[in-house]
Design an enzyme around this catalytic site. Structure first.
Site, PDB file in Angstrom:
ATOM      1  N   ASP A  39       0.804  -1.222   0.000  1.00 44.76           N
ATOM      2  CA  ASP A  39       0.000   0.000   0.000  1.00 44.76           C
ATOM      3  C   ASP A  39       0.838   1.274   0.000  1.00 44.76           C
ATOM      4  O   ASP A  39       0.419   2.313   0.513  1.00 44.76           O
ATOM      5  CB  ASP A  39      -0.961   0.018   1.213  1.00 44.76           C
ATOM      6  CG  ASP A  39      -1.896  -1.169   1.203  1.00 44.76           C
ATOM      7  OD1 ASP A  39      -2.208  -1.660   0.108  1.00 44.76           O
ATOM      8  OD2 ASP A  39      -2.304  -1.601   2.293  1.00 44.76           O
ATOM      9  N   LYS A  65       1.882   2.192  -5.101  1.00 46.51           N
ATOM     10  CA  LYS A  65       2.459   1.665  -6.350  1.00 46.51           C
ATOM     11  C   LYS A  65       1.549   1.944  -7.549  1.00 46.51           C
ATOM     12  O   LYS A  65       2.000   2.366  -8.601  1.00 46.51           O
ATOM     13  CB  LYS A  65       2.676   0.140  -6.226  1.00 46.51           C
ATOM     14  CG  LYS A  65       3.629  -0.248  -5.111  1.00 46.51           C
ATOM     15  CD  LYS A  65       3.687  -1.747  -4.906  1.00 46.51           C
ATOM     16  CE  LYS A  65       2.446  -2.373  -4.344  1.00 46.51           C
ATOM     17  NZ  LYS A  65       2.115  -2.009  -2.963  1.00 46.51           N
ATOM     18  N   GLN A  90       1.974  -6.065  -3.141  1.00 40.52           N
ATOM     19  CA  GLN A  90       2.439  -6.171  -1.753  1.00 40.52           C
ATOM     20  C   GLN A  90       3.728  -5.339  -1.604  1.00 40.52           C
ATOM     21  O   GLN A  90       3.859  -4.338  -2.276  1.00 40.52           O
ATOM     22  CB  GLN A  90       2.657  -7.645  -1.342  1.00 40.52           C
ATOM     23  CG  GLN A  90       1.363  -8.456  -1.208  1.00 40.52           C
ATOM     24  CD  GLN A  90       0.779  -8.893  -2.523  1.00 40.52           C
ATOM     25  OE1 GLN A  90       1.428  -9.543  -3.313  1.00 40.52           O
ATOM     26  NE2 GLN A  90      -0.467  -8.550  -2.771  1.00 40.52           N
ATOM     27  N   GLY A 146      -4.582  -4.198  -3.759  1.00 42.12           N
ATOM     28  CA  GLY A 146      -5.571  -3.170  -4.079  1.00 42.12           C
ATOM     29  C   GLY A 146      -4.786  -1.936  -4.475  1.00 42.12           C
ATOM     30  O   GLY A 146      -4.139  -1.329  -3.626  1.00 42.12           O
ATOM     31  N   HIS A 147      -4.769  -1.619  -5.749  1.00 46.18           N
ATOM     32  CA  HIS A 147      -3.965  -0.500  -6.250  1.00 46.18           C
ATOM     33  C   HIS A 147      -4.895   0.642  -6.670  1.00 46.18           C
ATOM     34  O   HIS A 147      -5.721   0.483  -7.568  1.00 46.18           O
ATOM     35  CB  HIS A 147      -3.084  -0.969  -7.411  1.00 46.18           C
ATOM     36  CG  HIS A 147      -2.047  -1.972  -6.988  1.00 46.18           C
ATOM     37  ND1 HIS A 147      -1.118  -2.498  -7.850  1.00 46.18           N
ATOM     38  CD2 HIS A 147      -1.794  -2.518  -5.773  1.00 46.18           C
ATOM     39  CE1 HIS A 147      -0.338  -3.345  -7.174  1.00 46.18           C
ATOM     40  NE2 HIS A 147      -0.740  -3.373  -5.918  1.00 46.18           N
TER      41      HIS A 147
END
Ligand code: GDP
Ligand code: IMO
Ligand code: MG
Length: 420
Positions: free
Chosen positions: A13, A16, A221, A40-41
């Site tokens: 988080d 990225k 990650q 989750g991006h």
């Protein structure tokens, strides 16, 4: 021609997705190489927020090809939901490709994830419960089901065999839940994802490199969640570090050129496991509040703390980082002093490396304090107007980390990004 890798240096988080989207115009191909819907991006532009779990963050740039590599584990249901969202936005995914060798998360994998966490009790990992661990276990156990199997005649039989195997394991856990409905949904999703082009990514990349295409591998990650080098066992089940890009795409190591390490100006972690600089006080709450620190995938509150230089140096070394992106600098406005962890006190000694047993409660962070700043950074557009104390923070980190901080992010929007 080159393969660049962009990845997280902390516990995920870091931001990225935002940076991949921002730099995507420099590339022909953006490729995910590991992880799955545990990621989750977040990407924000034109006042719209998008959260991607499986699809690479280059998807909003029409000219870019997006590849889901063989190292990724795919939940067809999550992926088909992502596709439907793109359709609603009128975004075309003709340029999306999936490796036939990517493994499939089947419904029982998620139940196995949950059963394993329940069995661990207090020692649970705090998994995202997306079935990531069990799917990679089937991959290494040579039981897995892959995207390419969808095209084979015995796909249904293979699915049934794997499901039956899982049912046996679940009964040993004494875990009882129905999953017939999940299975129906899963097969519907399989039909939908057939719209994506299946490829042999190793040949796809060989051809791309021959044609001098620029490729960016997008990590999921973060380094401290890496299966081998993270805070084991409180890690994810894949290699999140730069070498993972070779395994997860089918590209040789000598093709890697730049490695961009993304880090927050402070530090967060979601899930369980050691976090030496964690602030369990009002300062930590202030970081969480100002940074809106809630997980993009699970909505869980993220634990917050100061930046940890020994951990960052470790991550920079293991990944061969060539340049840095510092994220969420705006969140640090309004702190009188900003602490930076420069080492640890451990067994009566001062050390600069990560000790093997990070869970040891006797490890204490050693801090130095830098002056904070009050100015709002979120409107900054140029490095020429940085508040002095903020500039000092950047210069201090660069000197310690011995790598240039080439991008500074001062807000979640695509526009709130400054090149140095
Ligand atoms: P990723 O998993 O590394 O892509 O990061 P996430 O999207 O899970 O989490 C980063 C969060 O911080 C998201 O909510 C972003 O919108 C937000 N974000 C990214 N960069 C910045 C920044 O510079 N400032 C602020 N305030 N928020 C940011
Ligand atoms: P992005 O790509 C933050 C964490 C989970 C848990 C551990 C293992 O958005 O940075 P898993 O479901 O992988 O078995 O969970 O890893 N985790 C993440 N934390 N960001 C992520 O991805 C994460 N993916 C997994 O919270 O502690
Ligand atoms: Mg995330």
């Amino acid at each position: 021609m080159s393969l660049d890798v962009l990845l997280g240096l902390q516990w995920g988080d870091e931001g990225k997705g935002k940076i991949v989207d921002f730099v995507s115009k420099k590339y022909d191909i953006i490729a995910r190489f590991q992880g799955g819907p545990n990621a989750g991006h977040t990407i924000i532009f034109n006042n719209q927020k998008h959260i991607l779990h499986t699809i690479p963050s280059g998807i909003f740039n029409e000219k870019v090809k997006n590849v889901i590599g063989n190292g990724v584990v795919i939940d067809p249901v999550t992926l088909s939901t992502e596709l439907s969202k793109l359709e609603k936005l009128g975004i075309n995914y003709q340029n999306l490709f999936i490796s036939r060798k990517a493994h499939l998360i089947i419904p029982t994998h998620k139940h196995l994830d949950r059963a394993s966490e329940i069995a661990k009790g207090e020692q649970k990992i705090g998994s995202t419960l997306r079935g990531i661990g069990p799917t990679y276990m089937d991959k290494t156990g040579r039981n897995g089901l892959r995207i390419g199997d969808i095209e084979l005649t015995d796909f249904h039989e293979k699915f049934k065999n794997l499901t039956n195997k899982h049912k046996n394991i679940l009964s040993q856990y004494n875990y009882q839940e129905r999953f017939e409905d999940d299975i129906e949904l899963w097969f519907k999703a399989i039909e939908k994802i057939k719209q994506i082009k299946f490829i042999d990514s190793e040949y796809f990349f060989e051809d791309a490199i021959e044609h001098k295409q620029q490729i960016l591998a997008e990590g999921a990650q973060g380094t401290l969640l890496d299966l081998d080098f993270g805070t084991y066992p409180f890690v994810t089940s894949s290699n999140t570090i730069s070498s993972g890009a070779c395994n997860g795409l089918g590209v040789s190591p000598n093709k890697i050129k730049n490695v961009v390490g993304v880090f927050k100006a402070y530090c967060t972690r979601v899930g369980n496991g050691p976090f030496i600089t964690e602030l369990k006080n009002t300062l930590g709450q202030k970081l969480a509040k100002q940074g809106h620190e809630f997980g993009s995938t699970t909505g869980r509150a993220r634990r917050c703390g100061w930046i940890d230089l020994p951990a960052l140096k470790y991550a920079i070394n293991i990944n061969g980082v060539t340049e840095l992106s510092m994220m969420k600098a705006d969140v640090l406005s309004g702190f009188e002093k900003i602490s930076v962890c420069t080492g640890y006190k451990y067994n009566g000694k001062i050390i600069q490396h990560l000790p093997y047993d990070l869970d040891d409660q006797s490890i204490e962070p050693i801090y130095i304090e830098l002056d904070g700043w009050d100015e709002d950074l979120s409107k900054l557009t140029s490095i020429n107007t940085l508040p002095k104390a903020f500039e000092n923070y950047i210069l201090f980190l660069e000197k310690e980390l011995k790598k240039p901080i080439s991008i500074i992010s001062v807000g979640p929007d695509r526009k709130q990004t400054i090149f140095r």
